[in-house]
Design a protein around this motif. Sequence first.
Motif, PDB file in Angstrom:
ATOM      1  N   GLU A1486       3.079   2.243 -35.621  1.00 32.33           N
ATOM      2  CA  GLU A1486       1.928   2.049 -36.504  1.00 32.33           C
ATOM      3  C   GLU A1486       2.379   1.343 -37.774  1.00 32.33           C
ATOM      4  O   GLU A1486       3.351   1.741 -38.406  1.00 32.33           O
ATOM      5  CB  GLU A1486       1.281   3.389 -36.846  1.00 32.33           C
ATOM      6  N   LYS A1487       1.609   0.281 -38.109  1.00 31.56           N
ATOM      7  CA  LYS A1487       1.930  -0.488 -39.306  1.00 31.56           C
ATOM      8  C   LYS A1487       0.655  -0.733 -40.096  1.00 31.56           C
ATOM      9  O   LYS A1487      -0.436  -0.805 -39.528  1.00 31.56           O
ATOM     10  CB  LYS A1487       2.582  -1.818 -38.934  1.00 31.56           C
ATOM     11  N   ILE A1488       0.795  -0.867 -41.431  1.00 27.67           N
ATOM     12  CA  ILE A1488      -0.338  -1.134 -42.318  1.00 27.67           C
ATOM     13  C   ILE A1488      -0.432  -2.639 -42.530  1.00 27.67           C
ATOM     14  O   ILE A1488       0.546  -3.289 -42.907  1.00 27.67           O
ATOM     15  CB  ILE A1488      -0.182  -0.398 -43.661  1.00 27.67           C
ATOM     16  N   GLY A1493      -5.483  -3.623 -45.211  1.00 26.56           N
ATOM     17  CA  GLY A1493      -5.114  -2.231 -45.410  1.00 26.56           C
ATOM     18  C   GLY A1493      -5.357  -1.360 -44.187  1.00 26.56           C
ATOM     19  O   GLY A1493      -5.124  -0.149 -44.262  1.00 26.56           O
ATOM     20  N   HIS A1494      -5.819  -1.921 -43.064  1.00 27.04           N
ATOM     21  CA  HIS A1494      -6.022  -1.121 -41.846  1.00 27.04           C
ATOM     22  C   HIS A1494      -4.697  -0.787 -41.196  1.00 27.04           C
ATOM     23  O   HIS A1494      -3.718  -1.544 -41.330  1.00 27.04           O
ATOM     24  CB  HIS A1494      -6.887  -1.901 -40.850  1.00 27.04           C
ATOM     25  N   THR A1495      -4.632   0.352 -40.529  1.00 24.86           N
ATOM     26  CA  THR A1495      -3.448   0.770 -39.776  1.00 24.86           C
ATOM     27  C   THR A1495      -3.667   0.438 -38.302  1.00 24.86           C
ATOM     28  O   THR A1495      -4.674   0.850 -37.709  1.00 24.86           O
ATOM     29  CB  THR A1495      -3.202   2.275 -39.936  1.00 24.86           C
ATOM     30  N   THR A1506       1.188 -11.486 -39.912  1.00 26.85           N
ATOM     31  CA  THR A1506       0.614 -12.476 -38.974  1.00 26.85           C
ATOM     32  C   THR A1506      -0.279 -11.823 -37.923  1.00 26.85           C
ATOM     33  O   THR A1506      -0.838 -12.514 -37.082  1.00 26.85           O
ATOM     34  CB  THR A1506       1.749 -13.234 -38.280  1.00 26.85           C
ATOM     35  N   TYR A1507      -0.403 -10.515 -37.956  1.00 26.15           N
ATOM     36  CA  TYR A1507      -1.204  -9.805 -36.949  1.00 26.15           C
ATOM     37  C   TYR A1507      -2.694  -9.999 -37.235  1.00 26.15           C
ATOM     38  O   TYR A1507      -3.119  -9.914 -38.399  1.00 26.15           O
ATOM     39  CB  TYR A1507      -0.852  -8.317 -36.945  1.00 26.15           C
ATOM     40  N   CYS A1508      -3.480 -10.261 -36.209  1.00 26.94           N
ATOM     41  CA  CYS A1508      -4.936 -10.467 -36.353  1.00 26.94           C
ATOM     42  C   CYS A1508      -5.636  -9.132 -36.164  1.00 26.94           C
ATOM     43  O   CYS A1508      -5.638  -8.576 -35.047  1.00 26.94           O
ATOM     44  CB  CYS A1508      -5.441 -11.488 -35.340  1.00 26.94           C
ATOM     45  N   CYS A1509      -6.245  -8.642 -37.199  1.00 29.19           N
ATOM     46  CA  CYS A1509      -6.979  -7.368 -37.124  1.00 29.19           C
ATOM     47  C   CYS A1509      -8.282  -7.585 -36.368  1.00 29.19           C
ATOM     48  O   CYS A1509      -9.075  -8.469 -36.713  1.00 29.19           O
ATOM     49  CB  CYS A1509      -7.236  -6.844 -38.537  1.00 29.19           C
ATOM     50  N   VAL A1526     -14.936 -10.100 -36.966  1.00 34.17           N
ATOM     51  CA  VAL A1526     -13.813  -9.170 -36.995  1.00 34.17           C
ATOM     52  C   VAL A1526     -13.078  -9.353 -38.305  1.00 34.17           C
ATOM     53  O   VAL A1526     -13.224 -10.370 -39.009  1.00 34.17           O
ATOM     54  CB  VAL A1526     -12.878  -9.403 -35.790  1.00 34.17           C
ATOM     55  N   CYS A1527     -12.225  -8.386 -38.630  1.00 33.58           N
ATOM     56  CA  CYS A1527     -11.586  -8.345 -39.942  1.00 33.58           C
ATOM     57  C   CYS A1527     -10.707  -9.565 -40.201  1.00 33.58           C
ATOM     58  O   CYS A1527     -10.630 -10.087 -41.313  1.00 33.58           O
ATOM     59  CB  CYS A1527     -10.766  -7.057 -40.067  1.00 33.58           C
TER      60      CYS A1527
END
Length: 1823
Positions: A1486-1488, A1493-1495, A1506-1509, A1526-1527
């Motif tokens: 799990e990363k923030i 600020g989503h986990t 670089t992660y797409c929420c 989406v976020c």
Amino acid sequence: MAESLADGFYAALANVKAQQDSRSGEENVQIKRLSAQSVSTENLVGNELQSRKKSRPLKRDTSLDHFGNTSVIKDNGKYEALSKKKKNISKPRECILPPTEDQTLGGILKYELFPGKGGNRKHDGERSQSYCSADDVGWKRVPEHKNSKSRNQKPNSGCLKGEIISDTFHKAGKSFETQAGHDRLNTEGGHQSGGHAAPTQEQYQRLSQQGVERECVLGCRQLEKLADEEPYDIIMVLAKQRREFETLLKQPLKPDMLILIVRVLSKLSKADLEENKVAVLSLACIHEFLEQLSQHIALIPLEVNKKRKENVGNFFEDLMTFLETVVSLLPSKAVQGCGKIFMITDMLIKNFEGQQLSWSNFDEVKAKFVHIKAQYEVCIEDEKRKKKEDVNICALEIQQDDFRKISIYPNAEEILAEEPGFVRPNIIDGAYESVNHYLDTQFRLLREDFVSPLREGISGYINMTNKKMTKKLTSVTIYHKVVFLTRKVIKDQFGLVVCFDPNKRLKKVNWEHSKRLLFGSLVLFSRNDFANVIFGTVMYRDLEDLKEGKIVVKLCEGSDVCDYIDLFSNEFVMAESQVYFEPYYHVLKALQTMKQESFPMEKYIIHAEMSADLPKYMCSEGGVLLDIDGRTVCVLQDDSWPGPLELELDVSQYRAFKSALTKEFVIIQGPPGTGKTFLGLKVASVLLKNSPIWNASRNPILLVCYTNHALDQFLEGLIAVTNKIVRVGGQSKSKILEGFNLREKRHKQEGDLCDEIREIYYNISGIRKVMQRILYYLEMIASHQGIISLSFLNKVDIVRDQHLDCFASHDKMLTEERFTEWLEYGMYDDVPPYEAEGYHNENRSQNVVDDLESQPDVHRSFLTFTLDLEMLEGDIEWYELQKQYLQTQIREDANLVYRMHMVEDMCEDLKLRLNYIKRQLCHKGNENRSTVERLLQVRNLWQLQAEERWILYRYWVDRFRNALLEELCKQEEELRRETRMYEEAQQMNDLDILKDSLIVAMTTSGAAKLHSLLQALKAKIVIVEEAAEVNESHLVASLTHHCEHLILIGDHKQLRPSPAVYRLARDFNFDISLFERMLKNKMHCEVLKVQHRMRPEIAELIVPAIYPGLLNHNSVLQYESVRGMLKSVFFITHNHAEEEVEDISSHRNTHEGDFLIALCRYLVMQGYSPSRITILATYSGQMFYLRSVQKKYSMLEKVKIMVVDNFQGEENDIILLSLVRSNREAKIGFLSVENRVCVALSRAKMGFYIIGNMDNLTRSSKIWPKIKETLKKQQALGTDLTLRCQVHPSVFTRVCTAADFHKVPEGGCSQVCGAELPCGHKCKRVCHVQDRDHGDILCFDLCERIPENCKLQHKCRKLCSEKCGNCKTPVPRTLRCGHTMDLHCYIDAEEYKCPVKVECELIDCGHKVRKPCHMDTDLIRCSYPCEDRLPCGHSCTLRCHKKDDPDHLQYQCHKPCTRKNANCREDHTCPKLCYEECGDCSVLVEKILPDCGHTERMLCYMDPETYCCMRKCSKMLPCEHPCRNVCSARCGNCQVQVIKQLVSCGHPLQVKCCEQPDPDQCKSPCKRTLPCGHKCTAVCSDACTKKCLELIPSAVRPLCGHLVYIPCHMQKELLTPDSQELLSRCQMPCGVLLNCNHRCVGTCRGCMQGRIHEACKEKCGRILVCGHSCNIPCAESCPPCNRKCTYSCRHSKCSRTCGQPCIQCKVRTILLLSSISPNVLDFRFIYLEDCKHVLEASGLEQWMAQTHEEIKLKDCPLCKTPITKTQRFMNIVKKVYHDVQNVKKRVYGNTRKIEASRNYLGVRLMAHNSIYMTGNFYHLLQG
């Protein structure tokens, strides 16, 4: 002379006609009622009909019913048309053919299966005409149709009327050439189709390209050729061209053609095969032909043609033959159509009496006509009786009248009857009264023989308190919980698959040997203790299916599938008759078809005459010369016959041989061993050598035997005489006769099969495929495969057009999607439909499906599904695989998470959809009629609730399923008919094969089954082997009236007929064969007196106990004694109890079985070949046990084990007999029957050994005590059998059980053999009989010989029987290496490899290891573990490998990796093996996310920046709408629909928030004003209209004078008062008083200004014949009343609608007049139960007695309520109801015929359209 004769005839004819009219009171009543029906039809519409007649003219077009006649409707004009048509029968008319097979559902399905074979269908457009020759005075060419223009069409016009497209025109063209000639049509009395000239070869080619098929035509020349052919050839030709023949008979015929047709029909009537003959004669019984025939007969006195006058006698002979056949085979058609012919012929013959006629056979014709007329009158009486008698008349009452009318299958009343059926005893002393008396007696006895056990078994089952204890029933086998599974087509028959063992309780049954459920066995099904019964026979029996508890059953005729639609939804009790039904059925059928005037051997069989005459074929002047063994013998001269010695016969055989050749009815009795078969072969051989005497007309000898084995044995003896033998039947086990079987001969002639058989076979194949397609459809519907497509339901006329419009779309796929969406409404409800309401009724009302709408018409389409559940399940499975794949890949690609959620949602949605649809399709509701009616009236189906939608869909499916079931019944009946025709056609083809032979052989059952074929075969000589064993009815069914020479060979003291019912044998002599009956009537019988089989000791068992005068031949005195036995004949008695074999209702005795098998093995060891020994058992259960034990001993493989009954006529050297029966009650069954005992005791030649319980036998029989005394005299009876050793004759061994034979294991005795072997040792085996020379005996002593090449002279160390070989004595030797070892003497020490283990040091690694002394050190692998450390730090796991990869360059370390993952931020250990590369860390953590600020859970190596929420965005857009992206996506592009105002027009417009409004999309009304001042009616985005459509009053008034509103733009136009534009816009109500006294509700323009008014829509109000008022619109014709019928009686109430004919009450009542008080008739007042009024009696009686011109119910004078319940007037009420019933039948019509006509017209329309399209296409090609 002719004129006076004619005048007298016609005067007499008129007089008889007048007398018949005056006498036939019943016919007059019928005529009056018919006229009353015509009057009542007017009364149906009331008095308003008169005003309607005045107000409108009658329709000129008369409608046609499905027969092409003017239909009777409510207008008098159409009654007149009907009466005119009846009066003028010669008026040209249009021939309307009835619907053909291709126009029904089956034909449509056939077209579906064979789309390229539609050319065989015919249409009403075909035209025909008749031609006359020049000598036909007074006859002319008569057109068949009114429209003659169609006859002038040219064949090459591209569209021939009445002909349809076909790919088989070339074949039809050839047929056309054959029929009509290559260059011209046959016009000499023939008919041609279409009226066209014969096409040339060029035209044929052109027409062939167009695919046009011509109809084959029957002409005069072809009929003349047919008249010269054999009857069977005529039948086949006319059966093939049935439609052409029917067309010919319907046309006007000239006299010569009519005479020729009668001649052909007469010759056809002489054929014996009836199925195709009946089909052709049925065509000849049509009204048109019989009417012309009667007219021709009436015109005979006026005949002027010399040729026809000379042939009047021949014509009447042919006519009598034709009439006699029709009356015999088709009595109903004869009564319906031949009355006029009989009347005219009767008067004509009476008028001819006393006249001088040119034909000499008048007296014969007259006598024959009197006989036929008497039969015809009997048929008339029978028809009248059938109409008067109750339908449910008891079959037992019918049985005592005519046996030919008794059903072979019993009914429920007969089975449940307490008393046995009516039978007459078989007369064994004296003659029968007549042929019918004899046939009646035999028929009833044979039928009762299989019905009685059935009756007893069913009665026992019904009376049982515990229905599960059915094993006590002996005559039937009961199966519980039997269900019908499905329908199945096997070969050419339609059957039902039945599961008779659903609980698998019959697993232990040995179905291979069991006699249960054999092919042809009779089975009964019932649900109510056999109060109602369905009969069937086993049609197909497969061992694997039987193990699963399944069989295929064919329902018997009369058990229609349509009557038992609920077969597949109920459980039944099935009863199987233990009596095998198959032979009974065929014999009974044959007895019913036999006629009194053509009974075979009548003077012997019926009248019991004793003197036998010479056969007719030998009756010639001077006698017939026979060739007997090369000698020419005159039959009538005794001195010319050779003697017994010359023929190698004894005296008794010689007498029998001579009688067999010189008497037409011969009986030869042959006791056992006297040579019956030898003599029969001798007689048959002589007859075959003299075949030209009796076979001039190709009539072979018929050989009949009771069993297949005896038949094969007889035929094998005739093969040396002739090879012209045909064996009929498939049960032959002889390999020698395989080439002579009829089936094999058929295969050789398959290429020569006639076209008729091939055509019928193709028809059967087509029907089978149609039925298979229907069954496939039904299976798909029953298995709920999916939602049937809307397009298919539309094509089969299931869905109404108004409902179809609810889903209509230009795209078919979109239409189907809408239909599926309509049904899936309610899928997401919380509670599944129907489950909450508790609908659990399994049987929905079938009336809803049957009555609401007409039956659907299935067009040429395949069953398709809008939603296939299998495909839906496949989609779900695919999505499940997608989920699994995504779950494995999501670790590497986090972007797949969102996709996996979508796949999960889709999968869940599909599962929900699948479960919902499955639940709805499998649901069983109880929808009633009113619910379905209400739903059918709804126009907008989208308004229905989910429950209602599925009710409607299931209703559509039920309609389609019921239509399929109905069509399946039709196809089944068609299949049965075509199969019967095929079998008969095959028999005709077989007839040619049989006639080319000299011997035709079959069993009695086969002869009865092929009785019609034997009639056609016309065998003059019939030889019956085993005649005393054959039941008399079976034997008679094998004979025909062509038999001139009957030879019966048998022995009534051996096996006799064995009835199933002992009572019939005891009280009615049913066990007496024809053979024995003739002997009891003192007929001369030749008895053979010298036996050539049994040794004297065996013969003494039956002589003189059974045969007092039987002598022994010298040859039987020379038999040797049985080796190894003290006695050659012996009876071993015991008291070991028997066992019952339940599966086959038999018995077995294991003690006897084991003993005989052991004895048989002992006898084989004595040197007897297994083929010389036979083991016989008296019960089949014992036979099966013996065979099972026999398999344990290979030496007994060729020993025959048979039942005694099947061994009659055979013999063997040694017979071992097991009598089986042994019990405390001393029951011995048929062992007490002298005949059975005789057979059992007379089969052995040299040795005979019996085992049984002699005490039981002597207690329960009269014959066994005599046999016991004989055995005692021979000292051949005891409990022990004495064996005698052949080697030691003084040693005896007694055996009484199978275990005792262990004392003689090798067939000798228990002593040691002791004989010297060739090696010098003594034989140490137990005494053995076989191999006395000891050539095959192995010596097991130690060998004393010295092996060859042994230099040290050691003795051999092996057994004596083994070869010595090399010397193997151990000797100490020193090897080359210095080691010392003990070696075999023959081994060389110099070459021997030393195996001693020694220690050595390896050069490469220096390790010390042990090796064999002789092995090289370089070949040794080091066994020490490797001590090197790998670069990774792990140790090597291999053995020391200095020679192979010492530096570990190729070695892969398989230990777990200890390194950290690459790019790992949390120090995770690598999960791979040590030799693999580590790679990125794939651990989920799990990363923030820094941006939002989503986990999120992601792979360890992934960067959160670089992660797409993929979560939903929570931000607000500038437009104050929440962001729907989406976020990780960019905010903006708001998709919310908002209202924005257009700048140009100011109208609001709904658009997306992110878009600007477009003026071109504005659909609001335009606000601009037109030049005329009116507002624009267009939308804002469109240009303003140029023509103002605002309605304003017209300045010009139309001719009607009303004010008319017109569009504004029309004011500028020049309009006149008579302008159609003005008149068509007048909306003023019409209001005119119509002829029906109602005001017209139409408008001025709708009624065309009063010229034509709209149809009146007010309720009709007319009083119908039933008393109700008509409630449909006034303008429509009054239909049958749809209210509930009020008719009732004390026993029942009519359940139909008022307009349908009422169901008649079946209860008969008897009124006892003595019980009626005389004061009842004196009452002054009467109480009316219907309306409760009380009226004065006399006045009411006068009121009720009034007669009216119209038919209507009597009603109360006060309130007009119909009077239906007052008992005093019930006679009047019933009479009125009878008339009302006739009116209802007339108005309601025949629904089946109406439906057939509707289908027929639909197909005609389709054919017309196809012809039209073909014509257009042809013109396009020409262009």
